[in-house]
Every structure is written in C-alpha cells, then in structure tokens.
Design an enzyme around this catalytic site. Structure first.
Site, mmCIF file in Angstrom:
data_model
loop_
_atom_site.group_PDB
_atom_site.id
_atom_site.type_symbol
_atom_site.label_atom_id
_atom_site.label_comp_id
_atom_site.label_asym_id
_atom_site.label_seq_id
_atom_site.Cartn_x
_atom_site.Cartn_y
_atom_site.Cartn_z
ATOM 1 C CB ALA A 17 -0.934 -0.012 1.215
ATOM 2 C CE LYS A 81 -7.077 -14.020 -9.893
ATOM 3 N NZ LYS A 81 -7.210 -13.263 -8.649
ATOM 4 C CB VAL A 189 6.232 5.672 13.517
ATOM 5 C CG1 VAL A 189 5.327 6.693 14.197
ATOM 6 C CG2 VAL A 189 6.576 6.106 12.100
ATOM 7 C CD GLU A 346 -14.208 -13.538 -6.374
ATOM 8 O OE1 GLU A 346 -13.491 -13.061 -7.264
ATOM 9 O OE2 GLU A 346 -14.983 -14.498 -6.576
ATOM 10 C CD GLU A 435 -27.967 -2.919 -6.998
ATOM 11 O OE1 GLU A 435 -28.312 -1.740 -7.082
ATOM 12 O OE2 GLU A 435 -28.749 -3.871 -7.144
HETATM 13 P P1 FAD Z 1 1.858 -4.152 5.361
HETATM 14 O O1 FAD Z 1 2.370 -5.040 4.305
HETATM 15 O O2 FAD Z 1 1.647 -4.742 6.725
HETATM 16 O O3 FAD Z 1 2.868 -2.933 5.492
HETATM 17 C C1 FAD Z 1 2.872 -2.102 6.622
HETATM 18 C C2 FAD Z 1 4.089 -1.211 6.559
HETATM 19 O O4 FAD Z 1 4.052 -0.318 7.654
HETATM 20 C C3 FAD Z 1 5.418 -1.944 6.626
HETATM 21 O O5 FAD Z 1 6.353 -1.335 5.765
HETATM 22 C C4 FAD Z 1 5.847 -1.723 8.066
HETATM 23 O O6 FAD Z 1 7.258 -1.758 8.219
HETATM 24 C C5 FAD Z 1 5.301 -0.315 8.276
HETATM 25 N N1 FAD Z 1 5.129 -0.007 9.689
HETATM 26 C C6 FAD Z 1 4.249 -0.544 10.568
HETATM 27 N N2 FAD Z 1 4.421 -0.005 11.781
HETATM 28 C C7 FAD Z 1 5.413 0.897 11.657
HETATM 29 C C8 FAD Z 1 6.083 1.761 12.568
HETATM 30 N N3 FAD Z 1 5.766 1.809 13.864
HETATM 31 N N4 FAD Z 1 7.070 2.543 12.102
HETATM 32 C C9 FAD Z 1 7.441 2.514 10.785
HETATM 33 N N5 FAD Z 1 6.856 1.705 9.881
HETATM 34 C C10 FAD Z 1 5.860 0.906 10.327
HETATM 35 N N6 FAD Z 1 -4.353 -8.777 -1.309
HETATM 36 C C11 FAD Z 1 -4.607 -8.999 -2.606
HETATM 37 O O7 FAD Z 1 -4.909 -8.066 -3.335
HETATM 38 N N7 FAD Z 1 -4.514 -10.260 -3.111
HETATM 39 C C12 FAD Z 1 -4.243 -11.334 -2.342
HETATM 40 O O8 FAD Z 1 -4.152 -12.443 -2.850
HETATM 41 C C13 FAD Z 1 -4.065 -11.128 -0.958
HETATM 42 N N8 FAD Z 1 -3.842 -12.158 -0.116
HETATM 43 C C14 FAD Z 1 -3.754 -11.909 1.224
HETATM 44 C C15 FAD Z 1 -3.692 -12.969 2.134
HETATM 45 C C16 FAD Z 1 -3.671 -12.729 3.499
HETATM 46 C C17 FAD Z 1 -3.660 -13.869 4.461
HETATM 47 C C18 FAD Z 1 -3.630 -11.409 3.994
HETATM 48 C C19 FAD Z 1 -3.553 -11.117 5.460
HETATM 49 C C20 FAD Z 1 -3.665 -10.353 3.105
HETATM 50 C C21 FAD Z 1 -3.761 -10.595 1.731
HETATM 51 N N9 FAD Z 1 -3.877 -9.554 0.836
HETATM 52 C C22 FAD Z 1 -4.105 -9.793 -0.482
HETATM 53 C C23 FAD Z 1 -3.787 -8.188 1.301
HETATM 54 C C24 FAD Z 1 -2.435 -7.604 0.956
HETATM 55 O O9 FAD Z 1 -1.413 -8.388 1.488
HETATM 56 C C25 FAD Z 1 -2.358 -6.194 1.516
HETATM 57 O O10 FAD Z 1 -3.493 -5.481 1.155
HETATM 58 C C26 FAD Z 1 -1.191 -5.488 0.936
HETATM 59 O O11 FAD Z 1 -0.048 -6.230 1.128
HETATM 60 C C27 FAD Z 1 -1.034 -4.156 1.560
HETATM 61 O O12 FAD Z 1 -0.543 -4.283 2.854
HETATM 62 P P2 FAD Z 1 -0.117 -2.958 3.585
HETATM 63 O O13 FAD Z 1 0.937 -2.293 2.783
HETATM 64 O O14 FAD Z 1 -1.334 -2.187 3.901
HETATM 65 O O15 FAD Z 1 0.447 -3.461 4.978
#
Ligand code: FAD
Length: 510
Positions: A17, A81, A189, A346, A435
């Site tokens: 993200a 895919k 952080v 999905e 929708e």
């Molecule tokens: P994270 O990957 O958790 O990143 C968080 C970031 O914040 C990291 O860089 C971490 O270091 C940083 N951070 C946290 N706390 C601090 C702090 N205190 N100080 C500094 N940095 C910090 N999505 C799909 O679209 N397709 C899929 O097939 C899919 N499969 C999934 C399967 C599972 C089991 C799960 C749980 C999720 C899945 N997802 C999937 C979702 C997908 O993994 C996430 O939406 C995507 O990886 C985004 O994650 P993120 O970046 O929000 O969070």
C-alpha cells in the site's frame, strides 16, 4: 503557495500500500514543485508479505505508472491470471471458475446468459464456462491479450490480471517512486504529534529521535493503523460475524501441478486454501476460522495439500473482517490494511488500495481539508467494502456443503440484504444488476451464482424470439469459436519465456 500550505505529504509504511501510494502520488502530482513526498518504513517491523493475486484493474494501475508489461513480469516473477477457480465450494468434487471476461455473445438485445438459460430449458446442459474464452484459455494453460481492435472476435472481451511476488512488486514501485522524487526514511515510528488546535497530525517521531513533519499523512502502517486507529480512534466496522475466517497460514512451495493462469481457491473443512502459481514458486495459504479448527490442525492441512516441498516456514496472519468507520480523518488518510481487510477470496485488497488512491487523487486537498470531501471519500469506500463483502458472502452462503461445523454455521448466518436481493433477482428471471458501480460486475455475480448451481425459474422473454433450433445452433457455434480461439493462443509458459522471464523453479535449500 496554496492558501492552506499543503506541501509535505508523508506516507507511513512501505508495504504494497505504501509504495503504491508513493508511486502513484509522485507520478501524478510530482510535477508540482511545491509538493514533497516522504515515506517512512521500518525494516525491523517488515510487511505482511502476502498479497499475490490481483484483479484486472491492476493493469490500469501499472499503465498509470508507465510500467512496461514485460519489465513488470520479469521484475516481479509474475504470471497471468484469467480468473479464479473455485474447487469444492458448491459440493465436494465440484468446481467452477469466475472469469475476468464476458460469456458468449449478447443476442437480440439481451445478455447472453438468457439464451443459455433458454437452452437449458430445452435440455442443453452445457455449462456456462464453455462460453467463456477466459476460462477455456485458462484451462488450457494458454494466454492472450484482449484485442479491442477486433470487435467481432471473442478476444475483444478478454480481461486479465496478474499473480506476482508482493515483495518484488513493492521493490519495483519503490524504485519508480524514488526516481520520481519520493524520499524514503528508514525508522520505527514511536510517537505521533498532533496540533493542539486542529487535531491534525503534525509529525511522526522515530525511535532515533528524528521527527518527520507533514501536512498530509497517509497511513499505510498495516493492520494496526498507527495513525488512523491508534492515534485518531477511527473505529472499526467489524464484520467477523458475517465473515468468520480470522486467521491464515501462508507458505510458498516449489512449483508443481502445472502453471495455469488461474488462482485456485479450494474450500476446506474450516475455510479455504489458496494456490497462486508464480514463475518460480507457488504461493499457498489456508484462510480459516479459529473457532472451527486449531492453528496446528490448520497448518497441517495446508502442508499436506501443497504441490511441492515448502520453501519457507509457514507464517501465520491474524485479521478481522471489516473496515475503518472513517478512513480519512482530518489530515490522515488510511490505505491498505490500515484502512480495512476482507479475506482474499476474490483478491480485492490491492484493488482497494488502488481505488482509495484514485479517490484521494480525485479529492486531493490542494486547498485545504474539506469535511464534505472527506465524508465523500469515507462514504464511497464504505460502500465499496460493503459491495465486496456481499459478493464474498455469496460464495459461502450459496454453498451446498454440510459436511463440517464451519459450513453448517456459516450457511446458517443471515446474509446481508444486498446479497439476498441479488440472488432473489437472479432466481426469478435470471436478472443480474450491477449496483453503484461496484467492482464485481454482472458477469462476476453470474459466474458465482451459476457456479453455485442456482437455477433461475425463468429468463428474458426476448430469448424466445429466436427459434429453439436456432438458439441451440448459435450456442454450439459460439462454443466452437471460443474453443478454436483458445486453442490458437500461445501457452502461457512460452509467452513468459518469450518476454524474457526465467521460469527456473526455486528449490528448497536443504
Ligand atoms: P503491510 O504489508 O503490513 O505494510 C505495513 C508497513 O508499515 C510496513 O512497511 C511496516 O514496516 C510499516 N510499519 C508498521 N508499523 C510501523 C512503525 N511503527 N514505524 C514505521 N513503519 C511501520 N491482497 C490482494 O490483493 N490479493 C491477495 O491475494 C491477498 N492475499 C492476502 C492474504 C492474506 C492472508 C492477507 C492477510 C492479506 C492478503 N492480501 C491480499 C492483502 C495484501 O497483502 C495487503 O493489502 C497489501 O499487502 C497491503 O498491505 P499494507 O501495505 O497495507 O500493509
């Protein structure tokens, strides 16, 4: 300078993200010399490390960033895919595919599936999937790009997405974002400072004492929601009563069992297992309800159902289905897992990041923060989550399985009105409506409802304006054209090699 002085955008978190946001914002807004972008991430904390399967909108996101598809495939070990294969979801032994593309050909001004339903009433039991080029191509292990220049060919209606290594994707996005001026700061952080008057976040403080000041903060810190929840108390709309799966074990394994351009979701006794074939390995995971199976048993189930030897230890993830009540509060916008999560049945999480970024860009607060605009953002996001939730629940609710407590319990839950309405509409006369611009189109709902064996009582009367024999003959023609077209497409593996991908499998290190 802008009246409100929004100049410094700070992204907290460098998972998928965070880097998607950094790349997209710097690409689109980077030309504005008064704006700066910083991303803070902590190697110590790491990322969630999963998220490998996507939906077709990812192609648009990559295009926005100007990423060449060949480069993307090589850099992220990606595969194509064409849809999701659901195994054992209706009854054990049955399978169906949700394709990224249309079925057949609309005729006489009504959607194809009404003609298919009519053919069924005439005794032709050909499954709907035989009319999908995406499915027929996917099952053959082949791949083709959509050909919008050939409007009369079924190729014009194909859609595709990717399966990729999430860590490598974040790395690719980071390289791009940094080249567009994003400054990365490594650090944890530990504190968040707020303006005493406005309540806006003014800075995040890192463990080594550094402060990172900003005007707009994008919270991509993962499930905890460091800013949006822990500091601002956004509140969480908890849907675990409707979607009880709350944990997953994830493990990559050596490739085996073929590399079809399909993600597979196999229903299990207390949840479901994903299988995502990449170029060099296969991603796997068991998403389960901890109320119905122990962690140890779930891990064991996953490990005995792999195509090849695991190449890492299984990793456990815990989550709650739902989303932040307000994903944008003041000058903080939450994206990704910080904003919410719905199980990956999905593959919608990365898409939700993408649409939230698109909304943020549309409503970018260049003249200050407007309640009207933040409320719009929050309302649209909440609607999008609800729509996806309803579609996911369809997969469970419409199942015929009764063989475990999990399936009995989940089928006994009262489904949400949105899903009930859609199914009722379809049951009556095969009508499917989309929708409020929801991500899953009529084709997606149709694929799952038909795949689940829901049989409408009727179909659109216009289908009867074609004589019965002609309906059956036209359907046979469409099937034949689709099969021929699929046969003529290249094998996915050949295609990947042709664009320079290395399909050498990763092996377990002894
Ligand atoms: P994270 O990957 O958790 O990143 C968080 C970031 O914040 C990291 O860089 C971490 O270091 C940083 N951070 C946290 N706390 C601090 C702090 N205190 N100080 C500094 N940095 C910090 N999505 C799909 O679209 N397709 C899929 O097939 C899919 N499969 C999934 C399967 C599972 C089991 C799960 C749980 C999720 C899945 N997802 C999937 C979702 C997908 O993994 C996430 O939406 C995507 O990886 C985004 O994650 P993120 O970046 O929000 O969070």
């Amino acid at each position: 300078m802008r009246p409100n002085g929004i100049r410094r955008v700070v992204i907290v978190g460098g998972g998928t993200a965070g880097w998607m946001a950094a790349a997209a914002l710097s690409r689109v807004l980077g030309g504005d010399p008064t704006l700066t972008f910083e991303l803070v991430e902590s190697d110590e904390i790491g990322t969630v490390g999963v998220g490998e399967s996507t939906i077709p909108q990812i192609v648009l996101f990559n295009a926005l960033l100007g990423i060449d598809e060949g480069e993307f495939l090589r850099a992220t070990n990606a595969t194509y895919k064409l849809g999701i294969e659901f195994v054992d979801w209706t009854h054990i032994g049955e399978r169906f595919i949700h394709p990224f593309g249309f079925y057949g050909l609309d005729m006489q001004g009504v959607e194809f599936h009404h003609h298919w339903l009519k053919a069924r009433s005439l005794g032709d039991e050909t499954p709907l999937q035989d009319y999908s080029l995406n499915i027929m191509t996917g099952l053959r292990g082949r791949f083709g790009h959509p050909r919008h220049d050939l409007p009369n060919s079924p190729l014009s209606k194909m859609g595709y997405a990717f399966q990729f290594d999430a860590g490598l994707y974040a790395r690719l996005l980071r390289r791009l974002a940094e080249s567009w001026g994003v400054r990365r700061r490594e650090g944890r952080v530990v504190d968040i400072e707020q303006d005493g008057e406005t309540g806006h976040v003014s800075a995040v403080r890192l463990a080594d004492g550094r402060r990172v000041e900003g005007d707009l903060f994008i919270d991509c810190s993962g499930f905890r929601g460091l800013l949006i929840e822990e500091k601002l108390g956004a509140g969480f709309e908890d849907w675990s009563a409707l979607l009880p799966c709350d944990r997953a074990w994830a493990v990559p394994c050596e490739p085996g069992g073929g590399r079809l351009p399909l993600t597979r979701a196999t229903a299990r006794a207390a949840g479901w297992q994903w299988r995502i074939p990449l170029q060099h390995r296969t991603g796997n995971g068991y998403v389960y309800s901890s109320a119905h199976v122990s962690d140890d048993e779930a891990a064991a189930t996953l490990l005995v159902n792999l195509d090849g030897a695991p190449i890492a230890d299984p990793k456990q993830l815990r989550f709650t289905a739902g989303h932040r009540r307000r994903a944008w509060i003041g000058n903080v916008v939450a994206l990704g897992l910080a904003g919410g999560f719905l199980e990956p049945l999905e593959s919608t999480s990365i898409h939700l990041v993408q649409t939230a970024i698109a909304r943020l860009l549309t409503l970018f607060p260049h003249r200050g923060f407007s309640t009207l605009e933040t409320e719009r953002f929050n309302a649209e996001l909440a609607q999008e989550y609800r729509d996806i939730r309803d579609f996911l629940i369809l997969h469970y609710h419409a199942s015929g399985r009764e063989d475990s407590a999990f399936w009995r319990d989940i089928r006994a839950l009262t489904p949400p009105d949105g899903m009930v309405y859609k199914v009722a509409m379809y049951r009556e006369n095969g009508r499917v409506f989309r929708e409020h611009n929801e991500v899953f189109t009529e084709t997606s709902w149709l694929a799952v409802m038909a795949g689940k064996g829901i049989r409408p009582a009727g179909y659109h009367p216009v289908a009867d304006t074609l004589p019965d024999t002609e309906t059956l003959a036209r359907l046979a023609d469409i099937r034949a054209i689709i099969a021929e077209t699929a046969d003529a497409l290249p094998l996915q593996d050949d295609y990947l090699r042709q664009v320079g991908c290395d399909l050498t499998p990763v092996r377990r290190v002894a």
